[in-house]
Design an enzyme around this catalytic site. Sequence first.
Site, PDB file in Angstrom:
ATOM      1  N   ARG A  41       0.819  -1.214   0.129  1.00  0.00           N
ATOM      2  CA  ARG A  41       0.034  -0.007   0.038  1.00  0.00           C
ATOM      3  C   ARG A  41       0.841   1.232  -0.017  1.00  0.00           C
ATOM      4  O   ARG A  41       0.259   2.381  -0.047  1.00  0.00           O
ATOM      5  CB  ARG A  41      -1.046   0.011   1.320  1.00  0.00           C
ATOM      6  N   HIS A  73       3.884 -11.182  -5.870  1.00  0.00           N
ATOM      7  CA  HIS A  73       3.128  -9.996  -6.787  1.00  0.00           C
ATOM      8  C   HIS A  73       3.437  -8.548  -6.307  1.00  0.00           C
ATOM      9  O   HIS A  73       3.767  -8.153  -5.148  1.00  0.00           O
ATOM     10  CB  HIS A  73       1.709 -10.345  -6.196  1.00  0.00           C
ATOM     11  N   TYR A  76      -0.566  -3.225  -5.672  1.00  0.00           N
ATOM     12  CA  TYR A  76      -1.738  -2.801  -6.433  1.00  0.00           C
ATOM     13  C   TYR A  76      -1.475  -1.233  -6.811  1.00  0.00           C
ATOM     14  O   TYR A  76      -2.510  -0.817  -7.809  1.00  0.00           O
ATOM     15  CB  TYR A  76      -3.206  -3.007  -5.544  1.00  0.00           C
ATOM     16  N   HIS A 113      -0.280  -5.950 -12.408  1.00  0.00           N
ATOM     17  CA  HIS A 113      -1.466  -5.724 -13.361  1.00  0.00           C
ATOM     18  C   HIS A 113      -1.009  -4.894 -14.244  1.00  0.00           C
ATOM     19  O   HIS A 113      -0.508  -3.875 -13.907  1.00  0.00           O
ATOM     20  CB  HIS A 113      -2.509  -5.234 -12.465  1.00  0.00           C
ATOM     21  N   GLU A 149      -0.445  -9.950 -15.602  1.00  0.00           N
ATOM     22  CA  GLU A 149      -1.720 -10.782 -15.309  1.00  0.00           C
ATOM     23  C   GLU A 149      -2.770 -10.131 -16.250  1.00  0.00           C
ATOM     24  O   GLU A 149      -3.098  -9.112 -16.137  1.00  0.00           O
ATOM     25  CB  GLU A 149      -1.869 -10.517 -13.733  1.00  0.00           C
ATOM     26  N   ASP A 183      -5.413 -15.394 -14.291  1.00  0.00           N
ATOM     27  CA  ASP A 183      -6.028 -15.443 -12.933  1.00  0.00           C
ATOM     28  C   ASP A 183      -7.632 -15.863 -13.446  1.00  0.00           C
ATOM     29  O   ASP A 183      -8.121 -15.284 -14.436  1.00  0.00           O
ATOM     30  CB  ASP A 183      -6.017 -13.917 -12.414  1.00  0.00           C
ATOM     31  N   HIS A 186     -10.710 -13.231 -13.067  1.00  0.00           N
ATOM     32  CA  HIS A 186     -10.478 -12.277 -13.718  1.00  0.00           C
ATOM     33  C   HIS A 186     -10.839 -12.496 -15.240  1.00  0.00           C
ATOM     34  O   HIS A 186     -11.718 -11.940 -16.063  1.00  0.00           O
ATOM     35  CB  HIS A 186      -9.040 -11.580 -13.807  1.00  0.00           C
ATOM     36  N   HIS A 220      -3.315 -17.851 -11.078  1.00  0.00           N
ATOM     37  CA  HIS A 220      -4.181 -17.278  -9.954  1.00  0.00           C
ATOM     38  C   HIS A 220      -5.382 -18.038  -9.805  1.00  0.00           C
ATOM     39  O   HIS A 220      -6.179 -17.893 -10.842  1.00  0.00           O
ATOM     40  CB  HIS A 220      -4.284 -15.981  -9.747  1.00  0.00           C
ATOM     41  N   ASP A 233     -13.866  -7.808 -10.222  1.00  0.00           N
ATOM     42  CA  ASP A 233     -12.958  -8.334  -9.812  1.00  0.00           C
ATOM     43  C   ASP A 233     -13.165  -8.899  -8.172  1.00  0.00           C
ATOM     44  O   ASP A 233     -12.715  -8.079  -7.308  1.00  0.00           O
ATOM     45  CB  ASP A 233     -11.722  -7.675  -9.811  1.00  0.00           C
ATOM     46  N   HIS A 235     -13.175 -12.055  -5.839  1.00  0.00           N
ATOM     47  CA  HIS A 235     -12.912 -13.529  -5.427  1.00  0.00           C
ATOM     48  C   HIS A 235     -13.562 -14.522  -4.518  1.00  0.00           C
ATOM     49  O   HIS A 235     -14.355 -13.682  -3.688  1.00  0.00           O
ATOM     50  CB  HIS A 235     -11.203 -13.576  -5.066  1.00  0.00           C
ATOM     51  N   GLU A 265      -5.952 -16.801  -4.163  1.00  0.00           N
ATOM     52  CA  GLU A 265      -5.973 -15.503  -3.694  1.00  0.00           C
ATOM     53  C   GLU A 265      -7.330 -15.253  -3.140  1.00  0.00           C
ATOM     54  O   GLU A 265      -8.129 -14.114  -3.383  1.00  0.00           O
ATOM     55  CB  GLU A 265      -5.625 -14.121  -4.591  1.00  0.00           C
TER      56      GLU A 265
HETATM   57 ZN   LIG Z   1      -8.381 -10.141  -8.638  1.00  0.00          ZN
HETATM   58 ZN   LIG Z   2      -4.492 -12.530  -9.303  1.00  0.00          ZN
END
Ligand SMILES: [Zn+2]
Ligand SMILES: [Zn+2]
Length: 287
Positions: A41, A73, A76, A113, A149, A183, A186, A220, A233, A235, A265
């Site tokens: 973050r 990963h 974000y 991403h 991804e 993923d 996704h 993923h 998105d 999960h 995830e």
């Molecule tokens: Zn996702």
């Molecule tokens: Zn993912």
Amino acid sequence: MSTRTVYVGAHVSAAGGVNNAPANAAAIGATAFALFTRNQRRWTAKPLDVETVSAFHEAMAQYGFTGDQVIPHASYLVNLGSPSEETREKSITGLADELSRTVELGLRWLNFHPGTSKGELTEDETLRRIADGMDRVLGQVEGGVLVLENTAGQGASMGRSISHLARILEYVREPDRVAVCIDTCHAFAAGYDIRTAPGWDALIAEVEREVGLDKLVALHLNDSTGELGSTKDRHRPIGEGEIGTAGFRAILEDSRVDGRPMVLETPEPERWAEEIALLKGFAGVAG
Ligand SMILES: [Zn+2]
Ligand SMILES: [Zn+2]
């Protein structure tokens, strides 16, 4: 007994240091894992210290993991397609730092991403902007592979189709240092109907045609709250979403994806051990 090489795990916590991740993965029966190599973050982080790096190597050996089973990963926050120069520059600097960390940890792949220009640029301009950002990141770091991804397509994000990933691969200067990760949530949210084996076969055929199966280095595994084509998105635990058990069985039965880290995830970490056991069962491999 199966002779397949199937790596299944989860994106585990690296709280207290990246060196804690291998133990966290081993504790849930994982044979693969993902992790953040820094606070995801924040834009900046202090460098990895020598002790942490050597503790990570020791833990990898202790719990029997090799670099082939691990894919960090990226944050974000990273958006190489951002129309804001400030955000884009921070993204390039941040992603380069994360790729350096990856290499320092003896790993190769770094998953991220692709990003979005939020509709301010055309699709092709955005894909070229992302590729250019990747060139700069790769130019700053010796070694390492950037792993694109696929995305759910939310907010005009690039990567909702395999062809987006293929075009980025075509535009980068060092395609040998670029790979892709699929993923499942996704893909489904972006319109790939992978609820059945034929649906999964169609997606894999597209990956093979557009980028080549050798470029697919990780998966993923997430079920999806959103419906087919919803671009959401969100999960869900395996088997409890819109994709369902049959879709995941088809993936785990498919030996074409052997040898790649397949990482959950899903939103309930206390259930990862159970989900991993279920997936290993589909693949016919022992715990
Ligand atoms: Zn996702
Ligand atoms: Zn993912």
